[in-house]
Motif scaffolding. Structure first.
Motif, PDB file in Angstrom:
ATOM      1  N   ILE A 108       0.765  -1.341   0.029  1.00 34.12           N
ATOM      2  CA  ILE A 108       0.019   0.103   0.142  1.00 34.12           C
ATOM      3  C   ILE A 108       1.030   1.281   0.080  1.00 34.12           C
ATOM      4  N   SER A 109       0.662   2.250  -0.845  1.00 30.35           N
ATOM      5  CA  SER A 109       1.306   3.318  -1.000  1.00 30.35           C
ATOM      6  C   SER A 109       0.653   4.278   0.177  1.00 30.35           C
ATOM      7  N   VAL A 110       1.387   5.101   0.942  1.00 26.47           N
ATOM      8  CA  VAL A 110       0.826   5.977   1.901  1.00 26.47           C
ATOM      9  C   VAL A 110       1.596   7.203   1.619  1.00 26.47           C
ATOM     10  N   PHE A 111       0.794   8.363   1.298  1.00 25.83           N
ATOM     11  CA  PHE A 111       1.102   9.667   1.199  1.00 25.83           C
ATOM     12  C   PHE A 111       0.777  10.727   2.061  1.00 25.83           C
ATOM     13  N   GLY A 112       1.476  11.940   2.228  1.00 24.61           N
ATOM     14  CA  GLY A 112       1.025  12.822   3.346  1.00 24.61           C
ATOM     15  C   GLY A 112       2.324  13.896   3.236  1.00 24.61           C
ATOM     16  N   SER A 113       2.198  14.988   3.973  1.00 23.70           N
ATOM     17  CA  SER A 113       3.226  16.007   3.816  1.00 23.70           C
ATOM     18  C   SER A 113       4.373  15.792   4.373  1.00 23.70           C
ATOM     19  N   ALA A 114       5.427  16.181   3.947  1.00 21.87           N
ATOM     20  CA  ALA A 114       6.785  16.216   4.259  1.00 21.87           C
ATOM     21  C   ALA A 114       6.940  17.313   5.673  1.00 21.87           C
ATOM     22  N   ARG A 115       5.931  18.074   5.870  1.00 22.12           N
ATOM     23  CA  ARG A 115       6.262  19.061   6.737  1.00 22.12           C
ATOM     24  C   ARG A 115       5.374  18.596   8.092  1.00 22.12           C
ATOM     25  N   THR A 116       4.973  17.463   8.296  1.00 18.82           N
ATOM     26  CA  THR A 116       4.318  17.097   9.307  1.00 18.82           C
ATOM     27  C   THR A 116       5.444  16.752  10.391  1.00 18.82           C
ATOM     28  N   PRO A 117       5.262  17.525  11.390  1.00 16.96           N
ATOM     29  CA  PRO A 117       6.227  17.700  12.780  1.00 16.96           C
ATOM     30  C   PRO A 117       6.140  16.327  13.310  1.00 16.96           C
ATOM     31  N   VAL A 118       7.326  15.999  13.931  1.00 15.67           N
ATOM     32  CA  VAL A 118       7.391  14.568  14.731  1.00 15.67           C
ATOM     33  C   VAL A 118       6.637  14.834  16.032  1.00 15.67           C
ATOM     34  N   GLY A 119       5.877  13.917  16.617  1.00 16.44           N
ATOM     35  CA  GLY A 119       5.214  14.132  17.984  1.00 16.44           C
ATOM     36  C   GLY A 119       3.902  14.662  17.656  1.00 16.44           C
ATOM     37  N   THR A 120       3.390  15.046  16.627  1.00 19.78           N
ATOM     38  CA  THR A 120       1.921  15.552  16.376  1.00 19.78           C
ATOM     39  C   THR A 120       1.232  14.431  16.426  1.00 19.78           C
ATOM     40  N   PRO A 121      -0.319  14.622  16.375  1.00 22.73           N
ATOM     41  CA  PRO A 121      -1.271  13.426  16.168  1.00 22.73           C
ATOM     42  C   PRO A 121      -1.003  13.077  14.697  1.00 22.73           C
ATOM     43  N   GLU A 122      -0.927  13.859  13.539  1.00 19.09           N
ATOM     44  CA  GLU A 122      -0.797  13.413  12.214  1.00 19.09           C
ATOM     45  C   GLU A 122       0.455  12.429  12.214  1.00 19.09           C
ATOM     46  N   TYR A 123       1.414  12.738  12.529  1.00 20.45           N
ATOM     47  CA  TYR A 123       2.567  12.016  12.728  1.00 20.45           C
ATOM     48  C   TYR A 123       2.509  10.567  13.358  1.00 20.45           C
ATOM     49  N   ASP A 124       1.814  10.747  14.573  1.00 16.94           N
ATOM     50  CA  ASP A 124       1.662   9.553  15.092  1.00 16.94           C
ATOM     51  C   ASP A 124       0.697   8.280  14.481  1.00 16.94           C
ATOM     52  N   ALA A 125      -0.307   9.116  13.794  1.00 18.71           N
ATOM     53  CA  ALA A 125      -1.245   8.407  12.966  1.00 18.71           C
ATOM     54  C   ALA A 125      -0.541   7.745  11.695  1.00 18.71           C
ATOM     55  N   GLY A 126       0.425   8.195  11.281  1.00 24.39           N
ATOM     56  CA  GLY A 126       1.067   7.745  10.255  1.00 24.39           C
ATOM     57  C   GLY A 126       1.805   6.580  10.812  1.00 24.39           C
ATOM     58  N   VAL A 127       2.578   6.597  11.908  1.00 28.05           N
ATOM     59  CA  VAL A 127       3.249   5.487  12.468  1.00 28.05           C
ATOM     60  C   VAL A 127       2.265   4.338  12.662  1.00 28.05           C
ATOM     61  N   ARG A 128       1.291   4.684  13.120  1.00 26.48           N
ATOM     62  CA  ARG A 128       0.097   3.448  13.548  1.00 26.48           C
ATOM     63  C   ARG A 128      -0.190   2.903  12.347  1.00 26.48           C
ATOM     64  N   ILE A 129      -0.441   3.807  11.070  1.00 29.52           N
ATOM     65  CA  ILE A 129      -1.000   3.082   9.879  1.00 29.52           C
ATOM     66  C   ILE A 129      -0.001   2.321   9.425  1.00 29.52           C
ATOM     67  N   GLY A 130       1.207   2.703   9.434  1.00 33.86           N
ATOM     68  CA  GLY A 130       2.381   2.073   8.751  1.00 33.86           C
ATOM     69  C   GLY A 130       2.395   0.553   9.524  1.00 33.86           C
ATOM     70  N   SER A 131       2.346   0.738  10.590  1.00 32.56           N
ATOM     71  CA  SER A 131       2.456  -0.554  11.480  1.00 32.56           C
ATOM     72  C   SER A 131       1.213  -1.547  11.364  1.00 32.56           C
ATOM     73  N   ALA A 132      -0.044  -0.920  11.350  1.00 29.20           N
ATOM     74  CA  ALA A 132      -1.207  -1.713  11.064  1.00 29.20           C
ATOM     75  C   ALA A 132      -1.381  -2.381   9.761  1.00 29.20           C
ATOM     76  N   LEU A 133      -0.779  -1.631   8.586  1.00 27.73           N
ATOM     77  CA  LEU A 133      -0.595  -1.963   7.490  1.00 27.73           C
ATOM     78  C   LEU A 133       0.431  -3.521   7.095  1.00 27.73           C
TER      79      LEU A 133
END
Length: 253
Positions: free
Chosen positions: A72-97
């Motif tokens: 699965i390809s996952v897209f999103g902003s390169a400007r999403t800061p580490v530690g934000t809810p969006e970043y954490d969601a990306g980590v969880r999505i990568g793991s869940a996939l």
């Protein structure tokens, strides 16, 4: 002895499949230009040479990714800061996939892309990054296990689609929108089939969905059924379930 044709410019010249006549005839032959060690080096910037570079990028990309498991390809902003809810969601999505049996492909950069790669790596899955040559190049993030850097956007976008079975799209900017609408167009025109597209973040994507419904579709520029080409959610498990439902869940690694 001088040959009578020497020094005379031919009226017609055939260079492989290319025909040149009159003022478009080039001096010398292809072999001469290949073997001549002197002269202008501008030829490396010409369109025919670019075709070879483009071909080599396709070959390298196909070779590196041909044996990937379902991805699965996952897209999103390169400007999403580490530690934000969006970043954490990306980590969880990568793991869940990964836990669902997929490899994870991103653009290989920082922000949301790094987050998804991190989640995939921490889940012991295959973490792929497809980078692009940019003036502000930052390189591939450290969570990429298989990385390919491209010169040309269109070659890179081909790899995103060819070697993935669906997209999960996190909040992002122009690059993310470009990738999203490329995928939507391919699905709408049936260039690809069984290709789920999940937008993660109802608040972020809500305005876009409203515009599509109330402007684009309302003015007849698209059909109501085109809204069925994608799903919007705030739930990681639902996002993965939507991808799995439409592609068929692979065997978990």
């Amino acid at each position: 002895m001088t040959h009578p044709e020497e020094g005379r410019t031919p009226e017609e010249q055939r260079l492989g499949p290319v025909l040149r006549r009159r003022e478009q005839v080039q001096p010398g032959t292809t072999d001469q230009r290949l073997l001549d060690t002197e002269g202008d080096s501008e030829w490396v910037h010409t369109d025919p040479w670019r075709v070879m570079r483009i071909q080599s990028e396709f070959v390298e990309g196909f070779g590196a990714l041909a044996e990937l498991p379902s991805a699965i390809s996952v897209f999103g902003s390169a400007r999403t800061p580490v530690g934000t809810p969006e970043y954490d969601a990306g980590v969880r999505i990568g793991s869940a996939l990964v836990e669902a049996g997929f490899a994870v492909i991103t653009g290989g950069g920082p922000g949301a892309m790094e987050a998804a790669n991190k989640g995939a790596r921490e889940a012991n899955g295959v973490s792929v990054g497809l980078g692009i040559e940019l003036p502000f190049e930052q390189g591939l993030n450290p969570h990429v296990d298989i990385g390919v850097n491209f010169r040309y956007f269109f070659v890179r976008k081909t790899m995103f689609v060819k070697y993935a079975e669906g997209f999960v799209v996190l909040p992002g900017g122009f690059g993310t929108l470009d990738e999203l609408f490329e995928a939507l167009t391919l699905v709408q025109t049936q260039k690809v089939t069984r290709f789920p597209i999940v937008l993660f973040g109802t608040e972020y994507w809500g305005g876009l969905v409203d515009w599509l419904r109330n402007t684009v579709i309302a003015q007849g520029k698209a059909s109501e059924r085109d809204l069925l080409l994608f799903h919007v959610t705030d739930d990681v498990e639902e996002a993965v379930a939507l991808v799995t439902k439409e592609t068929g869940s692979p065997t978990p690694s």
